[in-house]
Write an enzyme that holds these catalytic residues in place. Structure first.
Site, PDB file in Angstrom:
ATOM      1  N   HIS A  18       0.814  -1.222   0.000  1.00  0.00           N
ATOM      2  CA  HIS A  18       0.000   0.000   0.000  1.00  0.00           C
ATOM      3  C   HIS A  18       0.843   1.266   0.000  1.00  0.00           C
ATOM      4  CE1 HIS A  18      -3.575  -2.574   1.640  1.00  0.00           C
ATOM      5  NE2 HIS A  18      -3.429  -2.679   0.330  1.00  0.00           N
ATOM      6  N   HIS A  41      -7.630  -8.172  -7.920  1.00  0.00           N
ATOM      7  CA  HIS A  41      -7.991  -8.962  -6.729  1.00  0.00           C
ATOM      8  C   HIS A  41      -8.186  -7.955  -5.602  1.00  0.00           C
ATOM      9  CE1 HIS A  41      -5.942 -11.822  -9.345  1.00  0.00           C
ATOM     10  NE2 HIS A  41      -6.416 -12.819  -8.628  1.00  0.00           N
ATOM     11  N   SER A 105      -6.745  -1.911  -0.795  1.00  0.00           N
ATOM     12  CA  SER A 105      -6.259  -1.257  -2.020  1.00  0.00           C
ATOM     13  C   SER A 105      -7.350  -0.444  -2.731  1.00  0.00           C
ATOM     14  CB  SER A 105      -5.624  -2.283  -2.966  1.00  0.00           C
ATOM     15  OG  SER A 105      -6.487  -3.373  -3.199  1.00  0.00           O
ATOM     16  N   GLU A 123     -13.528  -8.734  -7.572  1.00  0.00           N
ATOM     17  CA  GLU A 123     -13.400  -9.559  -6.369  1.00  0.00           C
ATOM     18  C   GLU A 123     -14.320 -10.763  -6.515  1.00  0.00           C
ATOM     19  OE1 GLU A 123     -11.512  -9.892  -3.618  1.00  0.00           O
ATOM     20  OE2 GLU A 123     -12.840 -11.571  -3.149  1.00  0.00           O
ATOM     21  N   ASP A 148     -13.627 -12.769 -12.326  1.00  0.00           N
ATOM     22  CA  ASP A 148     -12.225 -13.176 -12.286  1.00  0.00           C
ATOM     23  C   ASP A 148     -11.318 -12.028 -12.756  1.00  0.00           C
ATOM     24  OD1 ASP A 148      -9.753 -14.337 -12.612  1.00  0.00           O
ATOM     25  OD2 ASP A 148     -10.512 -16.122 -13.627  1.00  0.00           O
ATOM     26  N   GLY A 149     -10.449 -11.592 -11.861  1.00  0.00           N
ATOM     27  CA  GLY A 149      -9.560 -10.477 -12.184  1.00  0.00           C
ATOM     28  C   GLY A 149      -8.585 -10.821 -13.300  1.00  0.00           C
ATOM     29  N   ASP A 169      -3.003  -8.708  -7.140  1.00  0.00           N
ATOM     30  CA  ASP A 169      -2.695  -9.070  -5.753  1.00  0.00           C
ATOM     31  C   ASP A 169      -3.428 -10.366  -5.389  1.00  0.00           C
ATOM     32  OD1 ASP A 169      -1.988  -8.963  -3.071  1.00  0.00           O
ATOM     33  OD2 ASP A 169      -3.474  -7.434  -2.564  1.00  0.00           O
TER      34      ASP A 169
HETATM   35  C1  LIG Z   1      -4.693 -10.542  -1.184  1.00  0.00           C
HETATM   36  S1  LIG Z   1      -6.409 -10.317  -1.275  1.00  0.00           S
HETATM   37  C2  LIG Z   1      -6.601  -8.719  -1.956  1.00  0.00           C
HETATM   38  C3  LIG Z   1      -6.249  -7.580  -1.047  1.00  0.00           C
HETATM   39  C4  LIG Z   1      -6.431  -6.222  -1.661  1.00  0.00           C
HETATM   40  N1  LIG Z   1      -5.829  -6.134  -2.972  1.00  0.00           N
HETATM   41  C5  LIG Z   1      -5.821  -5.156  -0.775  1.00  0.00           C
HETATM   42  O1  LIG Z   1      -4.621  -4.844  -0.947  1.00  0.00           O
HETATM   43  O2  LIG Z   1      -6.509  -4.602   0.078  1.00  0.00           O
HETATM   44  C6  LIG Z   1      -6.832 -11.316  -2.658  1.00  0.00           C
HETATM   45  C7  LIG Z   1      -8.323 -11.278  -2.974  1.00  0.00           C
HETATM   46  O3  LIG Z   1      -8.532 -11.887  -4.256  1.00  0.00           O
HETATM   47  C8  LIG Z   1      -9.782 -12.556  -4.239  1.00  0.00           C
HETATM   48  N2  LIG Z   1      -9.721 -13.483  -5.383  1.00  0.00           N
HETATM   49  C9  LIG Z   1      -9.212 -14.735  -5.455  1.00  0.00           C
HETATM   50  N3  LIG Z   1      -9.183 -15.178  -6.731  1.00  0.00           N
HETATM   51  C10 LIG Z   1      -9.676 -14.164  -7.500  1.00  0.00           C
HETATM   52  C11 LIG Z   1      -9.852 -13.973  -8.901  1.00  0.00           C
HETATM   53  N4  LIG Z   1      -9.493 -14.927  -9.764  1.00  0.00           N
HETATM   54  N5  LIG Z   1     -10.351 -12.810  -9.336  1.00  0.00           N
HETATM   55  C12 LIG Z   1     -10.712 -11.824  -8.462  1.00  0.00           C
HETATM   56  N6  LIG Z   1     -10.546 -11.935  -7.122  1.00  0.00           N
HETATM   57  C13 LIG Z   1     -10.035 -13.079  -6.654  1.00  0.00           C
HETATM   58  C14 LIG Z   1      -9.838 -13.159  -2.867  1.00  0.00           C
HETATM   59  O4  LIG Z   1     -11.159 -13.450  -2.487  1.00  0.00           O
HETATM   60  C15 LIG Z   1      -9.201 -12.056  -2.005  1.00  0.00           C
HETATM   61  O5  LIG Z   1     -10.180 -11.195  -1.492  1.00  0.00           O
END
Ligand SMILES: C[S@@+](CC[C@H](N)C(=O)[O-])C[C@H]1O[C@@H](n2cnc3c(N)ncnc32)[C@H](O)[C@@H]1O
Length: 278
Positions: A18, A41, A105, A123, A148-149, A169
């Protein structure tokens, strides 16, 4: 999907990611041209550090809380801006004194955007996607998608703005996450070679990290890593952020901030900054 970022909000890994994110956003919004931001993500958007998840692990105590407790004198501007973003989010909840609400984020990104900038946050976890939607209800600048990101990297790049920051992320729950990530990142770069990509990764298996970094050597890169004494057996003790096409002055800013961050996080903490080459 078991990973919930709430358990880790504000920990040392969030501090690295961050703090760098704040600086990337500052540099990229300094120019007049519009910016597109994709958070592949995104997580829940913001976290209650006294809530059911973060309140159980208290990981922020060894991360952002240490920085907040540091004296202001001698604090690098990059760190001061990151902590100001954290405190500004916390203040929305009327908190005073002890940090209670930590911005994820998406909140950090949203706070840095200007009128006309665009932001897509993906997400997949159903509960976190609901929380993220709630966080930005009525905010037309933020397009929250429960999708899906990695797919978004294909679907949304290149952006119309031709200037973009892409934060990737992933939770690294799957054993093949590095391969999945490398494939998606390659696709993103093919579509949008000039974008700025910030990619977070855990350092658990050094060989897997090295292989991942080698795959992108030759591009314009800055890699930052942070290591802490293992908080408990089996717990994450090191992570990195690979920045592809970093903006001008980003390396300088990280060089200035990281020694200070290391000092505040405590004994046995180290950081490194490198530009991997082919
Ligand atoms: C490390 S966390 C993200 C934290 C966030 N970026 C932050 O810095 O505050 C990863 C997130 O990705 C989500 N996730 C997992 N696979 C994903 C995908 N293929 N596409 C989107 N989100 C996904 C999870 O549910 C989780 O909330």
């Amino acid at each position: 999907m078991n990973y919930r970022h709430g358990f880790h909000a504000g920990n040392f890994a969030d501090v690295l990611k961050h703090l760098a994110l704040c600086e990337l956003l500052r540099l990229l919004t300094a120019k007049g041209k519009k910016l597109f931001v994709l958070d592949t993500h995104a997580g829940a958007g913001g976290y209650d550090l006294g809530g059911a998840l973060a309140g159980r692990t208290r990981e922020a105590a060894g991360g952002v809380a240490r920085l907040l407790a540091a004296p202001r004198s001698g604090m690098p501007a990059v760190a001061a801006r990151y902590l100001a973003a954290v405190s500004a989010y916390d203040r929305k909840f009327g908190s005073a004194g002890v940090l209670r609400h930590y911005p994820g984020s998406p909140r950090i990104i949203r706070a840095a955007l200007r009128a006309g900038d665009r932001f897509v946050a993906c997400e997949l976890h159903p509960q976190d996607a609901v929380a993220l939607r709630r966080e930005f209800a009525g905010d037309r600048t933020v397009d929250v998608r429960e999708e899906d990101g990695y797919h978004a990297l294909k679907a949304l790049l290149p952006p119309l703005e031709r200037r973009g920051l892409i934060l990737i992320d992933p939770p690294f729950e799957a054993p093949d996450e590095f391969e999945h990530l490398a494939r998606a990142l390659r696709q993103g770069l093919r579509r949008f070679a000039t974008g700025c990509y910030a990619v977070w990764y855990p350092v658990k298996d050094q060989a897997a990290v090295d292989e991942f970094l080698r795959a992108f050597a030759g591009l314009k890169l800055l890699n930052v890593e942070l290591r802490v004494p293992p908080p408990a057996p089996g717990k994450l003790a090191a992570c990195g952020l690979l920045v592809i096409n970093p903006p001008w002055k980003f390396a300088e800013a990280m060089n200035e901030a990281l020694p200070w961050v290391t000092g505040q996080l405590g004994p046995g903490v180290s950081t490194s900054l490198s530009s991997p080459t082919a």
